[in-house]
Scaffold this active site. Structure first.
Site, PDB file in Angstrom:
ATOM      1  N   HIS A  14       1.514   0.921 -13.168  1.00 27.74           N
ATOM      2  CA  HIS A  14       1.948   0.378 -13.706  1.00 27.74           C
ATOM      3  C   HIS A  14       3.551  -0.218 -13.904  1.00 27.74           C
ATOM      4  O   HIS A  14       3.248   1.627 -14.347  1.00 27.74           O
ATOM      5  CB  HIS A  14       1.528  -0.777 -14.916  1.00 27.74           C
ATOM      6  N   MET A  41      -3.505  -6.617  -6.987  1.00 29.96           N
ATOM      7  CA  MET A  41      -3.336  -8.346  -8.287  1.00 29.96           C
ATOM      8  C   MET A  41      -4.577  -8.746  -8.273  1.00 29.96           C
ATOM      9  O   MET A  41      -3.785  -9.653  -8.977  1.00 29.96           O
ATOM     10  CB  MET A  41      -1.930  -8.549  -7.362  1.00 29.96           C
ATOM     11  N   ARG A  42      -5.850  -8.064  -9.161  1.00 27.63           N
ATOM     12  CA  ARG A  42      -6.355  -8.884  -9.690  1.00 27.63           C
ATOM     13  C   ARG A  42      -7.444  -8.175 -10.837  1.00 27.63           C
ATOM     14  O   ARG A  42      -7.245  -6.872 -11.218  1.00 27.63           O
ATOM     15  CB  ARG A  42      -7.913  -8.807  -8.406  1.00 27.63           C
ATOM     16  N   LEU A  43      -7.137  -8.718 -11.988  1.00 31.40           N
ATOM     17  CA  LEU A  43      -8.270  -8.150 -13.626  1.00 31.40           C
ATOM     18  C   LEU A  43      -9.812  -7.454 -12.784  1.00 31.40           C
ATOM     19  O   LEU A  43      -9.877  -8.212 -12.480  1.00 31.40           O
ATOM     20  CB  LEU A  43      -8.201  -9.262 -14.640  1.00 31.40           C
ATOM     21  N   ILE A  44      -9.637  -6.265 -13.134  1.00 27.82           N
ATOM     22  CA  ILE A  44     -11.195  -6.004 -13.209  1.00 27.82           C
ATOM     23  C   ILE A  44     -11.735  -6.915 -13.972  1.00 27.82           C
ATOM     24  O   ILE A  44     -11.818  -6.663 -15.004  1.00 27.82           O
ATOM     25  CB  ILE A  44     -11.033  -3.951 -13.235  1.00 27.82           C
ATOM     26  N   GLY A  63       0.936  -1.106   0.240  1.00 28.63           N
ATOM     27  CA  GLY A  63       0.063   0.122   0.188  1.00 28.63           C
ATOM     28  C   GLY A  63       0.565   1.366  -0.231  1.00 28.63           C
ATOM     29  O   GLY A  63       0.282   2.048   0.612  1.00 28.63           O
ATOM     30  N   SER A  64       2.012   0.814  -0.566  1.00 25.60           N
ATOM     31  CA  SER A  64       2.861   2.485  -0.606  1.00 25.60           C
ATOM     32  C   SER A  64       2.852   3.594  -1.642  1.00 25.60           C
ATOM     33  O   SER A  64       1.909   4.869  -1.001  1.00 25.60           O
ATOM     34  CB  SER A  64       4.046   2.013  -0.594  1.00 25.60           C
ATOM     35  N   ASN A  65       1.949   2.770  -2.378  1.00 24.23           N
ATOM     36  CA  ASN A  65       1.364   4.026  -3.775  1.00 24.23           C
ATOM     37  C   ASN A  65      -0.143   4.687  -2.685  1.00 24.23           C
ATOM     38  O   ASN A  65      -0.525   5.692  -2.578  1.00 24.23           O
ATOM     39  CB  ASN A  65       0.862   3.604  -4.855  1.00 24.23           C
ATOM     40  N   ASN A  88      -4.912   2.843 -13.069  1.00 20.84           N
ATOM     41  CA  ASN A  88      -4.039   2.043 -12.902  1.00 20.84           C
ATOM     42  C   ASN A  88      -2.375   2.111 -13.338  1.00 20.84           C
ATOM     43  O   ASN A  88      -2.415   3.747 -13.796  1.00 20.84           O
ATOM     44  CB  ASN A  88      -4.112   0.751 -12.967  1.00 20.84           C
TER      45      ASN A  88
END
Length: 188
Positions: free
Chosen positions: A110, A91-94, A12-14, A108
């Site tokens: 990346h 870390m999941r596809l929406i 959760g740093s971002n 997002n």
């Protein structure tokens, strides 16, 4: 005030960087309604608690299907009147339910210069590739993995004497500057 929800799966740093930009006034007219995480032991939960941000922990295995999982998230998001979803290490596809409910309103970040090195361990892929530059990309989310329309990118050099850890720090620094900057321009 534009209401955003931040989705994260790990440290959760971002997430925390965005929250700190909101708290300091560098990101104006934005309210972080909650952190949404899919892991009950994710460190992002501790970061959210430190900033008094509500946390929704929803592990997909608790639901019968991805559709049921996403419909539950949509219900929570709608209850909080969320307008934008910001992915920060989620870390999941929406899937189609979230995409349909928040069309054009999911961002997002990346850690690569997309379209290169989609998916997991993008920094490691760049590090081992022989490339001399890498960076970070903010993009709209679509149904693919890191395939949405690119909004903005920042780059850094990969030096021959960089360790993978040093490169990770360089990219993280770019992300901490890039994501709040893009959010300020786009989320209105």
């Amino acid at each position: 005030m534009v209401k955003i929800a931040i989705f994260a799966s790990g440290s959760g740093s971002n997430f925390e960087n965005i929250v700190e930009h909101v708290e300091s006034g560098k990101l104006e007219n934005i309210e972080v309604t909650a952190l949404y995480t899919d892991h009950q032991n994710a460190f992002c939960i501790d970061r959210a608690k430190k900033h008094d941000i509500p946390v929704y922990i929803n592990e997909p295995k608790q639901f019968g299907s991805k559709a049921a999982y996403e419909q539950h998230l949509v219900t929570l998001l709608n209850e909080d009147k969320v307008e934008w979803i910001i992915l920060a290490g989620y870390m999941r596809l929406i899937g189609p339910d979230l995409l349909a409910s928040f069309e054009g309103k999911i961002l997002n970040i990346h850690p690569s210069l997309l379209p290169k090195y989609k998916g997991i361990d993008a920094i490691g892929q760049a590090y081992h590739s022989g490339d001399t530059i890498t960076g970070s990309t903010v993009h709209y989310v679509d149904s693919g993995m890191d395939t949405g329309e690119i909004i903005e990118q920042r780059q850094c050099d990969i030096r021959p004497d960089d360790s993978k850890e040093q490169l990770e720090e360089k990219v993280k620094k770019l992300e901490y500057e890039l994501y709040p900057s893009v959010i300020a321009k786009i989320v209105k």
